[in-house]
Design a protein around this motif. Structure first.
Motif, PDB file in Angstrom:
ATOM      1  N   ALA A  72     -16.918  27.747  30.714  1.00  0.00           N
ATOM      2  CA  ALA A  72     -15.496  27.828  30.376  1.00  0.00           C
ATOM      3  C   ALA A  72     -14.919  26.427  30.214  1.00  0.00           C
ATOM      4  CB  ALA A  72     -14.743  28.596  31.454  1.00  0.00           C
ATOM      5  N   GLY A  73     -15.269  25.519  31.128  1.00  0.00           N
ATOM      6  CA  GLY A  73     -14.776  24.148  31.034  1.00  0.00           C
ATOM      7  C   GLY A  73     -15.220  23.483  29.743  1.00  0.00           C
ATOM      8  N   THR A  74     -16.506  23.648  29.419  1.00  0.00           N
ATOM      9  CA  THR A  74     -17.031  23.065  28.182  1.00  0.00           C
ATOM     10  C   THR A  74     -16.337  23.663  26.960  1.00  0.00           C
ATOM     11  OG1 THR A  74     -19.183  22.590  29.163  1.00  0.00           O
ATOM     12  CG2 THR A  74     -19.116  22.807  26.780  1.00  0.00           C
ATOM     13  N   LEU A  75     -16.160  24.997  26.995  1.00  0.00           N
ATOM     14  CA  LEU A  75     -15.542  25.696  25.863  1.00  0.00           C
ATOM     15  C   LEU A  75     -14.109  25.210  25.639  1.00  0.00           C
ATOM     16  CD1 LEU A  75     -16.364  28.032  23.952  1.00  0.00           C
ATOM     17  CD2 LEU A  75     -15.042  29.542  25.447  1.00  0.00           C
ATOM     18  N   VAL A  76     -13.328  25.115  26.709  1.00  0.00           N
ATOM     19  CA  VAL A  76     -11.916  24.743  26.564  1.00  0.00           C
ATOM     20  C   VAL A  76     -11.776  23.294  26.097  1.00  0.00           C
ATOM     21  CG1 VAL A  76      -9.733  24.431  27.768  1.00  0.00           C
ATOM     22  CG2 VAL A  76     -11.136  26.447  28.229  1.00  0.00           C
ATOM     23  N   THR A  77     -12.505  22.362  26.749  1.00  0.00           N
ATOM     24  CA  THR A  77     -12.363  20.961  26.327  1.00  0.00           C
ATOM     25  C   THR A  77     -12.834  20.778  24.885  1.00  0.00           C
ATOM     26  OG1 THR A  77     -14.492  20.530  27.396  1.00  0.00           O
ATOM     27  CG2 THR A  77     -12.527  19.874  28.590  1.00  0.00           C
ATOM     28  N   THR A  78     -13.946  21.453  24.520  1.00  0.00           N
ATOM     29  CA  THR A  78     -14.432  21.346  23.144  1.00  0.00           C
ATOM     30  C   THR A  78     -13.414  21.941  22.173  1.00  0.00           C
ATOM     31  OG1 THR A  78     -16.698  21.535  23.933  1.00  0.00           O
ATOM     32  CG2 THR A  78     -16.346  21.917  21.604  1.00  0.00           C
ATOM     33  N   GLY A  79     -12.825  23.068  22.577  1.00  0.00           N
ATOM     34  CA  GLY A  79     -11.818  23.715  21.725  1.00  0.00           C
ATOM     35  C   GLY A  79     -10.634  22.799  21.467  1.00  0.00           C
ATOM     36  N   GLN A 103      -3.141  16.008  37.784  1.00  0.00           N
ATOM     37  CA  GLN A 103      -3.677  14.677  37.472  1.00  0.00           C
ATOM     38  C   GLN A 103      -4.932  14.780  36.594  1.00  0.00           C
ATOM     39  OE1 GLN A 103      -5.191  12.466  40.766  1.00  0.00           O
ATOM     40  NE2 GLN A 103      -5.328  10.572  39.583  1.00  0.00           N
ATOM     41  N   PHE A 104      -5.758  15.792  36.893  1.00  0.00           N
ATOM     42  CA  PHE A 104      -6.931  16.025  36.055  1.00  0.00           C
ATOM     43  C   PHE A 104      -6.666  17.262  35.209  1.00  0.00           C
ATOM     44  CE2 PHE A 104      -8.501  14.081  39.975  1.00  0.00           C
ATOM     45  CZ  PHE A 104      -9.061  12.940  39.450  1.00  0.00           C
ATOM     46  N   SER A 105      -6.793  17.147  33.890  1.00  0.00           N
ATOM     47  CA  SER A 105      -6.569  18.330  33.064  1.00  0.00           C
ATOM     48  C   SER A 105      -7.506  18.331  31.867  1.00  0.00           C
ATOM     49  CB  SER A 105      -5.116  18.380  32.582  1.00  0.00           C
ATOM     50  OG  SER A 105      -4.930  17.430  31.567  1.00  0.00           O
ATOM     51  N   MET A 106      -7.899  19.533  31.469  1.00  0.00           N
ATOM     52  CA  MET A 106      -8.785  19.662  30.313  1.00  0.00           C
ATOM     53  C   MET A 106      -8.058  19.287  29.039  1.00  0.00           C
ATOM     54  SD  MET A 106     -11.079  22.989  31.116  1.00  0.00           S
ATOM     55  CE  MET A 106      -9.841  24.176  31.596  1.00  0.00           C
ATOM     56  N   LEU A 107      -6.709  19.456  29.032  1.00  0.00           N
ATOM     57  CA  LEU A 107      -5.928  19.111  27.845  1.00  0.00           C
ATOM     58  C   LEU A 107      -6.073  17.629  27.516  1.00  0.00           C
ATOM     59  CD1 LEU A 107      -3.796  19.940  25.706  1.00  0.00           C
ATOM     60  CD2 LEU A 107      -2.059  19.234  27.344  1.00  0.00           C
ATOM     61  N   SER A 108      -5.829  16.803  28.525  1.00  0.00           N
ATOM     62  CA  SER A 108      -5.867  15.365  28.322  1.00  0.00           C
ATOM     63  C   SER A 108      -7.258  14.910  27.878  1.00  0.00           C
ATOM     64  CB  SER A 108      -5.460  14.685  29.629  1.00  0.00           C
ATOM     65  OG  SER A 108      -5.496  13.314  29.489  1.00  0.00           O
ATOM     66  N   GLY A 147      -9.596  16.746  26.522  1.00  0.00           N
ATOM     67  CA  GLY A 147      -9.916  17.311  25.215  1.00  0.00           C
ATOM     68  C   GLY A 147      -9.257  16.543  24.076  1.00  0.00           C
ATOM     69  N   LEU A 148      -8.001  16.154  24.276  1.00  0.00           N
ATOM     70  CA  LEU A 148      -7.287  15.425  23.220  1.00  0.00           C
ATOM     71  C   LEU A 148      -7.997  14.110  22.905  1.00  0.00           C
ATOM     72  CD1 LEU A 148      -3.519  15.920  24.232  1.00  0.00           C
ATOM     73  CD2 LEU A 148      -4.734  16.939  22.300  1.00  0.00           C
ATOM     74  N   ILE A 149      -8.362  13.376  23.960  1.00  0.00           N
ATOM     75  CA  ILE A 149      -9.028  12.088  23.740  1.00  0.00           C
ATOM     76  C   ILE A 149     -10.409  12.293  23.110  1.00  0.00           C
ATOM     77  CG2 ILE A 149     -10.059  10.111  24.916  1.00  0.00           C
ATOM     78  CD1 ILE A 149      -7.102   9.870  24.625  1.00  0.00           C
ATOM     79  N   MET A 150     -11.090  13.352  23.568  1.00  0.00           N
ATOM     80  CA  MET A 150     -12.395  13.650  22.981  1.00  0.00           C
ATOM     81  C   MET A 150     -12.241  13.950  21.492  1.00  0.00           C
ATOM     82  SD  MET A 150     -14.992  15.790  25.174  1.00  0.00           S
ATOM     83  CE  MET A 150     -14.839  17.470  24.610  1.00  0.00           C
ATOM     84  N   GLY A 151     -11.134  14.615  21.141  1.00  0.00           N
ATOM     85  CA  GLY A 151     -10.848  14.892  19.731  1.00  0.00           C
ATOM     86  C   GLY A 151     -10.739  13.609  18.924  1.00  0.00           C
ATOM     87  N   SER A 157     -21.292  19.636  18.466  1.00  0.00           N
ATOM     88  CA  SER A 157     -22.421  19.255  19.308  1.00  0.00           C
ATOM     89  C   SER A 157     -22.078  18.029  20.141  1.00  0.00           C
ATOM     90  CB  SER A 157     -23.638  18.992  18.425  1.00  0.00           C
ATOM     91  OG  SER A 157     -24.614  18.292  19.121  1.00  0.00           O
ATOM     92  N   ARG A 158     -21.421  17.075  19.506  1.00  0.00           N
ATOM     93  CA  ARG A 158     -21.042  15.847  20.216  1.00  0.00           C
ATOM     94  C   ARG A 158     -20.032  16.149  21.328  1.00  0.00           C
ATOM     95  NH1 ARG A 158     -20.963  10.015  19.966  1.00  0.00           N
ATOM     96  NH2 ARG A 158     -20.986   9.913  22.202  1.00  0.00           N
ATOM     97  N   ALA A 159     -19.086  17.039  21.038  1.00  0.00           N
ATOM     98  CA  ALA A 159     -18.054  17.356  22.031  1.00  0.00           C
ATOM     99  C   ALA A 159     -18.653  18.112  23.216  1.00  0.00           C
ATOM    100  CB  ALA A 159     -16.938  18.171  21.385  1.00  0.00           C
ATOM    101  N   VAL A 160     -19.577  19.025  22.924  1.00  0.00           N
ATOM    102  CA  VAL A 160     -20.202  19.803  24.002  1.00  0.00           C
ATOM    103  C   VAL A 160     -20.974  18.880  24.944  1.00  0.00           C
ATOM    104  CG1 VAL A 160     -22.027  21.485  24.473  1.00  0.00           C
ATOM    105  CG2 VAL A 160     -20.329  21.973  22.744  1.00  0.00           C
ATOM    106  N   GLY A 161     -21.615  17.859  24.374  1.00  0.00           N
ATOM    107  CA  GLY A 161     -22.447  16.984  25.193  1.00  0.00           C
ATOM    108  C   GLY A 161     -21.717  15.806  25.796  1.00  0.00           C
ATOM    109  N   GLU A 162     -20.459  15.599  25.419  1.00  0.00           N
ATOM    110  CA  GLU A 162     -19.715  14.447  25.927  1.00  0.00           C
ATOM    111  C   GLU A 162     -19.543  14.554  27.441  1.00  0.00           C
ATOM    112  OE1 GLU A 162     -18.951  11.552  25.187  1.00  0.00           O
ATOM    113  OE2 GLU A 162     -17.879  11.365  27.070  1.00  0.00           O
ATOM    114  N   THR A 163     -19.753  13.426  28.107  1.00  0.00           N
ATOM    115  CA  THR A 163     -19.813  13.477  29.562  1.00  0.00           C
ATOM    116  C   THR A 163     -18.708  12.688  30.259  1.00  0.00           C
ATOM    117  OG1 THR A 163     -22.201  13.639  29.376  1.00  0.00           O
ATOM    118  CG2 THR A 163     -21.320  13.059  31.518  1.00  0.00           C
TER     119      THR A 163
END
Lengths: 308, 301
Positions: free
Chosen positions: B79-86, B151-156, B158-162, B220-226
């Motif tokens: 779920a975490g991977t899916l949301v951040t990638t999304g 303080q920690f959020s998948m939104l933040s 995910g946006l930077i990963m985008g 693929s890159r987003a899923v693997g980003e660490t």
């Protein structure tokens, strides 16, 4: 009457299309500036928060529990030694693989397999190289959590970049060069060594610089092999006073590296440590973006100076 | 004289033979690395999958393999991977595509030559720096608009990963759009279409498999980003689809466990290889699909 109406209609459509094009062009331009702006903000942010921390003391001190006394000495020494291992693994093997695939490999299924494999390898997440290094290099080969294990993990990680760059720059060389060499009695290797590699040096160097800049910034493979520890000492020196004057003890030394040191500081509470993180980040950004800049210029130079 | 020529010819042949084998070995190394990854993942995660029944991987709702009362719901990590990638794709796909259309169809050659390498710098930034930026700059900014954002959020993250994966979409997308033959564009212009119309109705469909390859590789890159997610999205696995929440991804879990003491063969050690195996399978699928799409595009043009 009807044709006049039709013409009027056409004119309207045309001017509407022109307006749409104009607006889309503007939108694209603004978005482009915005995206590049992120990069500028990123650099500016690091500079504002970290520049004041960068001084001689910061570069020559070990990490410390006190933020103001901490420095990146063990980190940059570690990064340098890691890159020695990475480069001496990735460059010869990557160039060899590139030359083999482009100049020697027969067109068959096995070659196809190698190609698909390299394409996939380039997309494997970096942390999986860390897991491989942990299972294989650290435990199976018993290298421990050492510079050797870390450098080899990074070497495997950037190998596809070197291979692809080598192949692409060999591919731009016209076949007449090869044929001329063969006509004079050169073997394939002589053609490669005396002609093809000389012409593709620029392209390969571009790829090598990009590969090294990628390796310098990577942290997750190193964290996975367990490199995130408090390192307040330097690995044994590679040059020693007694014969044989070189020592490879440093290969098996524990280490830290710049991105790992930065991660360590980011994850600590307190603004002082965050300033240290910004300073380490600024150093990293200057190195990686600088190397990328050199690669871009080199690529342009190569493209401009060689006309077949 | 003749004798020395024969000798040197023999020498050349020997060198040739040796070099072929050295180079061939270089070609095989890449296969060896893949085997190294696969074999390590399989053997080290084997005990984990042998111990944990498949049923529990699917039906458990929490991922706590290191606890005294372990739960093995891998969906909490997925779920975490899916949301951040999304979130990352919501940024990178529209923005990257518009930039690709702009650079390929609207911008002058000079502008493109300058901007394209600069955009590519975005994917050269070390990811730990992006993580720092997401956690310490973007999250406080977002908290002005969304006061409840933790303080920690998948939104933040995910946006930077985008932002990070924009160059993957733009660069590959622009390459494939520019290799659509000029004749097709000219035909559409002759029929009276505008620039944007040509871009959307002729160039975009013509370059679609190239663009699709770009999207797939970006995924693929987003899923693997660490590092970005490990720093900014939180390290606690949580089964949630809310991007405003914090949760660990598959990759962040590996980092979190690696940060602690990790004896060889412990359950923690096995669990990160299990997570790694899942990650490998996901990215392998995307990478192969991306490769196939790219090939198809090169054949079509």
């Amino acid at each position: 009457m009807r044709s006049e109406h039709f013409l009027e209609n056409q004119k309207q459509t045309a001017s509407r299309r022109k307006a749409i094009d104009l607006w889309f062009g503007r939108l694209g331009f603004v978005l482009m500036l915005g995206t590049l702006g992120v990069l500028a903000v990123l650099l500016l942010n690091l500079a504002v928060n970290g520049l004041s921390r960068i001084d001689w003391h910061f570069l020559t001190s070990f990490p410390s529990r006190k933020a103001a006394e901490a420095g990146v000495l063990s980190a940059w020494v570690g990064t340098t030694l890691l890159m020695l291992v990475t480069a001496s693994l990735a460059i010869p093997l990557g160039v060899a693989a590139g030359v083999y695939l482009e100049e020697y490999a027969p067109k068959n299924r096995w070659t196809d397999f190698i190609e698909i494999n390299i394409a996939n390898l380039a997309g494997v997440p970096s942390i999986l190289y860390g897991l491989m290094a942990l299972g294989l290099f650290v435990y199976k080969f018993k290298f421990g959590q050492s510079i050797l294990a870390g450098g080899m993990a990074l070497g495997c990680l950037v190998l596809p970049i070197v291979i692809v760059a080598t192949r692409e720059s060999l591919r731009t060389i016209p076949s007449s060069i090869r044929e001329a060499a063969f006509a004079l009695g050169a073997t394939r290797w002589q053609a490669v060594w005396h002609h093809l590699l000389r012409y593709s040096t620029g392209g390969i160097a571009t790829g090598v610089i990009l590969a090294m800049s990628r390796a310098i910034g990577e942290s997750s493979p190193l964290i996975t092999i367990g490199a995130l520890t408090f390192i307040a000492f330097l690995p044994p020196a590679p040059l020693i006073a007694q014969p044989p004057f070189v020592s490879f003890e440093w290969l098996f030394s524990p280490f830290t590296a710049l991105p790992i040191q930065m991660f360590n500081w980011v994850s600590r509470p307190g603004e002082e440590f965050q300033a240290n993180a910004a300073a380490a980040g600024l150093i990293l950004m200057v190195i990686t973006l600088g190397m990328n800049g050199v690669a871009i210029l080199l690529r342009r130079h190569v493209q401009r100076n060689i006309k077949w | 004289m003749l004798f020395s020529k024969v000798a040197s010819r023999r020498w050349d042949k020997g060198v040739e033979w040796a070099m072929v084998w050295i180079l061939r070995f270089g070609g095989w190394i890449s296969v060896l690395v893949t085997f190294g990854i696969v074999i390590t993942l399989v053997t080290e995660s084997g005990p984990f999958f042998a111990k944990v029944p498949f049923q529990r991987l699917v039906s458990d709702r929490m991922w706590t393999p290191l606890f005294a009362d372990p739960q093995y719901g891998i969906s909490a990590l997925l779920a975490g991977t899916l949301v951040t990638t999304g979130v990352a794709l919501l940024v990178a796909v529209p923005l990257g595509t518009i930039l690709a259309i702009f650079l390929s169809e609207f911008a002058s050659v000079r502008l493109r030559e300058v901007v394209k390498p600069m955009l590519e710098l975005l994917s050269a930034v070390p990811t730990v720096v992006y993580g720092y930026f997401a956690l310490l700059t973007l999250t406080p900014l977002l908290q002005i608009v969304l006061p409840d954002l933790p303080q920690f959020s998948m939104l933040s993250a995910g946006l930077i990963m985008g932002i990070m994966i924009i160059p993957y979409v733009t660069s590959l997308g622009e390459d494939s759009m520019r290799s659509v033959p000029m004749l097709l564009r000219e035909g559409a212009y002759a029929l009276g279409d505008g620039k944007l119309g040509v871009a959307l109705r002729v160039v975009f469909p013509g370059a679609f498999s190239g663009l699709a390859a770009a999207y797939v590789l970006a995924i693929s890159r987003a899923v693997g980003e660490t590092m970005i997610v490990a720093i900014a999205a939180g390290l606690q696995p949580k089964l949630t689809m809310n991007p405003l929440d914090s949760a660990a991804t598959v990759t962040a879990f590996i980092v979190q466990v690696s940060l602690g003491d990790l004896p060889h063969g412990s359950i923690g050690y096995q669990s990160i290889f299990a997570a790694g195996a899942v990650l490998f399978l996901m990215t392998l699928g995307f990478n192969l699909a991306g490769h196939a799409l790219r090939r198809r595009f090169h054949h079509a043009v």
